[in-house]
Design a protein around this motif. Sequence first.
Motif, short mmCIF file in Angstrom:
data_model
loop_
_atom_site.label_atom_id
_atom_site.label_comp_id
_atom_site.label_asym_id
_atom_site.label_seq_id
_atom_site.Cartn_x
_atom_site.Cartn_y
_atom_site.Cartn_z
N PHE A 126 10.06 5.73 1.75
CA PHE A 126 9.71 6.95 2.48
C PHE A 126 9.99 8.10 1.52
N GLU A 127 8.95 8.76 1.07
CA GLU A 127 9.09 9.78 0.03
C GLU A 127 8.45 11.08 0.49
N VAL A 128 9.26 12.09 0.66
CA VAL A 128 8.79 13.42 1.08
C VAL A 128 9.10 14.39 -0.05
N THR A 129 8.08 14.87 -0.74
CA THR A 129 8.29 15.74 -1.90
C THR A 129 7.44 17.00 -1.86
N ALA A 130 6.72 17.25 -0.77
CA ALA A 130 5.91 18.47 -0.66
C ALA A 130 6.81 19.71 -0.68
N GLU A 190 8.23 -3.52 4.69
CA GLU A 190 9.10 -3.69 3.52
C GLU A 190 8.40 -3.41 2.20
N ASN A 191 7.15 -3.80 2.07
CA ASN A 191 6.44 -3.65 0.79
C ASN A 191 5.52 -2.43 0.76
N ASP A 192 5.60 -1.59 1.78
CA ASP A 192 4.73 -0.42 1.86
C ASP A 192 5.52 0.87 1.66
N LYS A 193 4.79 1.96 1.46
CA LYS A 193 5.39 3.26 1.21
C LYS A 193 4.64 4.32 1.99
N LEU A 194 5.37 5.25 2.59
CA LEU A 194 4.77 6.45 3.17
C LEU A 194 5.13 7.62 2.27
N ARG A 195 4.11 8.30 1.78
CA ARG A 195 4.28 9.40 0.84
C ARG A 195 3.74 10.69 1.46
N ILE A 196 4.58 11.73 1.47
CA ILE A 196 4.15 13.05 1.93
C ILE A 196 4.37 14.01 0.77
N ILE A 246 14.72 5.92 0.19
CA ILE A 246 14.43 7.15 0.94
C ILE A 246 14.68 8.37 0.05
N THR A 247 13.65 9.21 -0.07
CA THR A 247 13.78 10.51 -0.74
C THR A 247 13.14 11.56 0.15
N VAL A 296 0.83 -1.21 0.00
CA VAL A 296 0.00 0.00 0.00
C VAL A 296 0.87 1.25 0.00
N ASP A 297 0.42 2.26 -0.77
CA ASP A 297 1.03 3.58 -0.81
C ASP A 297 0.27 4.45 0.19
#
Length: 490
Positions: A88-92, A62-68, A117-118, A30-31
């Motif tokens: 873990f993706e933070v792009t705001a 492992e198979n999930d993503k946290l997106r901000i 990680i971004t 899940v994203d």
Amino acid sequence: MKHFTILLLVLFLSSATVIAQTYTTPNTGVDWTLADIANASPSTISISGTEFTLQENLVIAENDKLRIDTDATVLIEQALLITVFGEFEVTADETMFLAADTSLPYEGFRFEEFSVITIQNATIKNGGGLRVLTEDFTINNCIITENVEGGITTGAVISLSRGTPQITNNQITFNELPAISSAANSQVSATISGNYIEGNNTLNANRPQINLGTTSTTEDLQIINNIIIGDPLHTEAGGIAIANLVGGTIRAVISGNEIRDNRYGITILGGNATVEISNNVIEDNNTQGNPNLGGSGINVNSPSSTIEINAFSNQIRRNLWGITLQDEASINLGDTASNVGANVFSENGNNGEIFALYNNTANTISALNNCWIEGVDNTLVLAESVIFHQQDDPTLGEVLFDPVSCKLLDVTENTLESFAFYPNPTKNTLNFATDFSIQSVEIFSTNGVSVFNETIVENQNKVRFHLSSGMYFVLFTSNDNQIVRKLLVD
């Protein structure tokens, strides 16, 4: 018996309040957003508008993503940890990771091996740092400030473990630990570029602001175009150190940095090292004031001859020592083949003596075409007076320094005497003052892309622009000169 039972209950409840629970995402691919986690587990995250409060430890499976990707303030309660096995993706445009109570820091971030990680445009404050165990890590255009020791990291606020992490265009300031570190045997070949690094290691431990170990055998560690400023109150904090103490390899490029007001500038320690040190401004690294313990602009200390250091086009001023060599260390400061020399030395000294180069080894050092005393016509006699080598102590190696040259600085130095620009850092304006006419002002990103260009009319001494926060280069052009300066945009 009744009083004893009540006492046990009170003790149990007190203990329960300090044992944090942990929420782990379901590992189903899940994203997730912060709001998604709050909906799935209200006890983990509460929401108030764009403000999210983390109330339990959070693990991204492992198979999930946290997106901000929308602006948010994330308040993290005391001693809580965010652990990522997945993405873990933070792009705001603006994300804030802050302690819910600034007096009660959170544990920090742990990015496990193989996580992705971004992090961009984020402020990370009042926590325990970022422990980076993954090979795939990028942090760009972030503010990392006032983080504390005792959290997830021990070596630095950004603690690296492997691979080729990317640390670019950030402000890393006033953290209790150093800014960036890696373990002695971790084989990290990071790109550390365009960062403004100031006043880290506020605990004043014997560590530099950038403190790295061995590297990959195939990829260069790159420390380029950073500003690294010390705090005179932190007399134990150095600038940059790269050490090989475990029999590994060092491959590194240290170029285009400004390194000021630290205990020392750059130190290379150990053998099996291939390092380029070029185009750096290394000034006033003398905060400890003890020449027996440090204060070199550049120090190379190696127990073996398996070391290749090439240094050229550096400006080394007002350190306790200019360049020092110890044990079996060697350095190429200019030759007739591939190294142009062009290093400039000025006022590096202690106890009433000037030491541009101190060769405390038995090795012969090539040091052709350097400017040994800035601002005057150099002669061999003048150069000899600031170089300590075989002529001063027969047990030491000789420094070969003929010819000497200061030609490259003639125009630039005269120009700089009448040039100033301010403020720096700035938000959207830049003032400049000079005795000559500026024709244009152009601003470049750290990867060389022009992002602003304005032709200057007569009597104009200010430009306005709208740029994202980060590190840039400004090119001021007149009829006869071009001046490049680093610019930090808040």
